[in-house]
Design a protein around this motif. Structure first.
Motif, PDB file in Angstrom:
ATOM      1  N   ASP A 143       2.256  -4.069  -4.113  1.00  0.00           N
ATOM      2  CA  ASP A 143       1.719  -2.967  -3.324  1.00  0.00           C
ATOM      3  C   ASP A 143       0.566  -3.467  -2.480  1.00  0.00           C
TER       4      ASP A 143
ATOM      5  N   LYS B 136       4.630   5.792  -1.810  1.00  0.00           N
ATOM      6  CA  LYS B 136       3.167   5.677  -1.685  1.00  0.00           C
ATOM      7  C   LYS B 136       2.570   6.075  -3.030  1.00  0.00           C
TER       8      LYS B 136
ATOM      9  N   ILE C 135      -2.988   0.918   2.320  1.00  0.00           N
ATOM     10  CA  ILE C 135      -2.426   1.231   3.643  1.00  0.00           C
ATOM     11  C   ILE C 135      -3.306   0.706   4.783  1.00  0.00           C
ATOM     12  N   ASP C 136      -4.588   0.420   4.469  1.00  0.00           N
ATOM     13  CA  ASP C 136      -5.413  -0.166   5.531  1.00  0.00           C
ATOM     14  C   ASP C 136      -5.387  -1.703   5.465  1.00  0.00           C
TER      15      ASP C 136
ATOM     16  N   GLU D  51      -5.074   4.964  -0.833  1.00  0.00           N
ATOM     17  CA  GLU D  51      -3.624   5.090  -0.778  1.00  0.00           C
ATOM     18  C   GLU D  51      -3.013   3.682  -0.642  1.00  0.00           C
ATOM     19  N   VAL D  52      -1.958   3.450  -1.419  1.00  0.00           N
ATOM     20  CA  VAL D  52      -1.266   2.154  -1.317  1.00  0.00           C
ATOM     21  C   VAL D  52       0.211   2.393  -1.029  1.00  0.00           C
ATOM     22  N   THR D  53       0.811   1.437  -0.344  1.00  0.00           N
ATOM     23  CA  THR D  53       2.256   1.481  -0.116  1.00  0.00           C
ATOM     24  C   THR D  53       2.914   0.626  -1.192  1.00  0.00           C
TER      25      THR D  53
ATOM     26  N   PRO E 227      -2.649  -3.768   6.759  1.00  0.00           N
ATOM     27  CA  PRO E 227      -1.325  -3.924   7.376  1.00  0.00           C
ATOM     28  C   PRO E 227      -0.810  -5.358   7.314  1.00  0.00           C
TER      29      PRO E 227
ATOM     30  N   CYS F 240       1.140  -5.708   4.160  1.00  0.00           N
ATOM     31  CA  CYS F 240       2.416  -4.982   4.261  1.00  0.00           C
ATOM     32  C   CYS F 240       3.393  -5.799   5.104  1.00  0.00           C
TER      33      CYS F 240
ATOM     34  N   GLU G 145      10.051  -0.834   1.320  1.00  0.00           N
ATOM     35  CA  GLU G 145       9.040   0.162   1.014  1.00  0.00           C
ATOM     36  C   GLU G 145       9.703   1.240   0.167  1.00  0.00           C
TER      37      GLU G 145
END
Ligand SMILES: Nc1nc2c([nH]c(=O)n2[C@H]2C[C@H](O)[C@@H](COP(=O)(O)OP(=O)(O)OP(=O)(O)O)O2)c(=O)[nH]1
Length: 341
Positions: A129, A151, A132-133, A164-166, A135, A138, A148
């Motif tokens: 994971d 979340k 989200i900040d 928040e994590v992806t 990128p 990711c 993916e």
């Protein structure tokens, strides 16, 4: 145990106590810590020390495998797989010195670890994971074919808040579909000649099969017995006895590949050993041409242990013919009988 793995110009190796100052210096950087959920900022040196010790214990227990990412013997980051209780799933984590971001090094290291996880640890799924900040992380996971899957939120100690994590995952079937065989040292396809002369057609029809470079060792014990390993169920040529070894990966020399294979298959360390080239096989075996340098090795660290569940046998040269071997190995038998009497 955490092995040493090569990936392009990187070496991934177990972490040692001597790495402490380097890990501390690199991680104690807001750009790094802000991406890792479980670390405080500032990052105290004793946490680096404790973490390295824990990686060694986890590796011994088979709970997790953490690697120092090194280039030209300099530690530039770390990467690891933490296994689930049933050892079928692992989560991937990594960090790399911000000075080297944007060069694709994390992707190279992660690709190697993922391959090792699926092929050697036989994992069914690898998860990862990224906040989200973040990128860049990711993007690395997507480049590695992770998908993916949702979340979530995670507490980030350094930021003192939930972020928040992806969530990503890559499963074994997808990995094997996209990477059907381990990277083979297949020469790059030459551009087709532009000439239309008849000779071109002739050359094309005589195209050689691809060369498969495999390296193997004849380990000799003090009684001059040779170690043979039986190819396990599920592999081509299952049940046949062979000299332990395996395919040379694209960025390895045969010697590096042999050291890696002996660690992975037999848990022995050949780094300080004298690897004496003995002979080689060069044989067309149907869909490929097998080229197999064979080294004689009389000294190693550790006791050969069948890490892949393969049967092992110490065999007198005179008895080699009693062990069914792949066809290309048969001419080696008289050579050993001559060498060892
Ligand atoms: N190691 C070894 N391979 C041999 C011998 N004789 C022989 O024909 N081979 C062939 C069998 C295979 O086609 C090839 C070795 O490939 P492999 O699949 O075992 O290599 P590997 O250990 O890297 O296996 P994997 O991780 O890809 O499953 O070489 C031998 O004496 N030792």
């Amino acid at each position: 145990m955490t092995p040493e793995l090569k990936a392009a110009n990187l070496v991934l190796r177990p972490l040692t106590h001597e790495d402490t100052p380097h890990v501390h210096r690199l991680v104690n950087d807001w750009k790094v810590v802000r991406t890792l959920s479980s670390l405080p900022f500032p990052y105290p040196r004793d946490l680096a020390e404790k973490w390295i010790r824990s990686t060694q214990e986890d590796s011994q227990a088979g709970h997790a495998y953490h690697f120092a990412i090194t280039r030209e013997n300099i530690l530039i980051g770390a990467i690891g797989l933490v296994l689930s209780e049933d050892k079928k799933t692992a989560s991937l984590g990594y960090w790399i010195s911000p000075a080297l971001w944007g060069q694709g090094l994390t992707t190279v290291a992660a690709q190697r670890i993922i391959e090792w996880g699926f092929r050697f640890l036989k994992l069914e799924k690898i998860t990862a994971d990224a906040a989200i900040d973040n990128p860049a992380s990711c993007a690395v996971l997507k480049k590695l074919d992770f998908q993916e899957v949702g979340k979530s939120t995670r507490r980030f100690l350094s930021r003192g808040q939930n972020c928040e994590v992806t969530l990503f995952e890559l499963n074994r079937a997808r990995f094997l579909e996209l990477n059907p065989t381990p990277p083979l040292p297949i020469p790059e396809e030459k551009p087709k000649p532009v000439s239309t002369s008849p000779e071109v057609t002739t050359t094309h029809s005589l195209r050689k099969p691809k060369t498969l470079l495999v390296v193997a060792a004849a380990l000799l014990n003090l009684e001059n017995k040779i170690l043979l390993a039986q190819r396990p169920e599920g592999k081509p040529l299952a049940g046949l006895w062979e000299f332990p070894g395996g395919k040379v990966e694209i960025h390895e020399t045969p010697e590096q590949a042999l050291i890696r294979e002996m660690q992975e298959e037999l848990n022995i360390d050949l780094t300080a050993s004298c690897l004496a080239p003995f002979t080689f096989i060069s044989e067309n075996v149907g869909e490929f041409h097998l080229l197999m340098p064979l080294f004689v090795v009389r000294r190693w660290q550790g006791t050969p242990f069948p890490k892949e569940g393969q049967n092992l046998a110490w065999v007198n040269a005179a008895d080699l013919a009693k062990y069914p071997m792949p066809d290309p190995d048969l001419p080696l038998i008289p050579l050993f009988q001559e060498l060892l009497g």
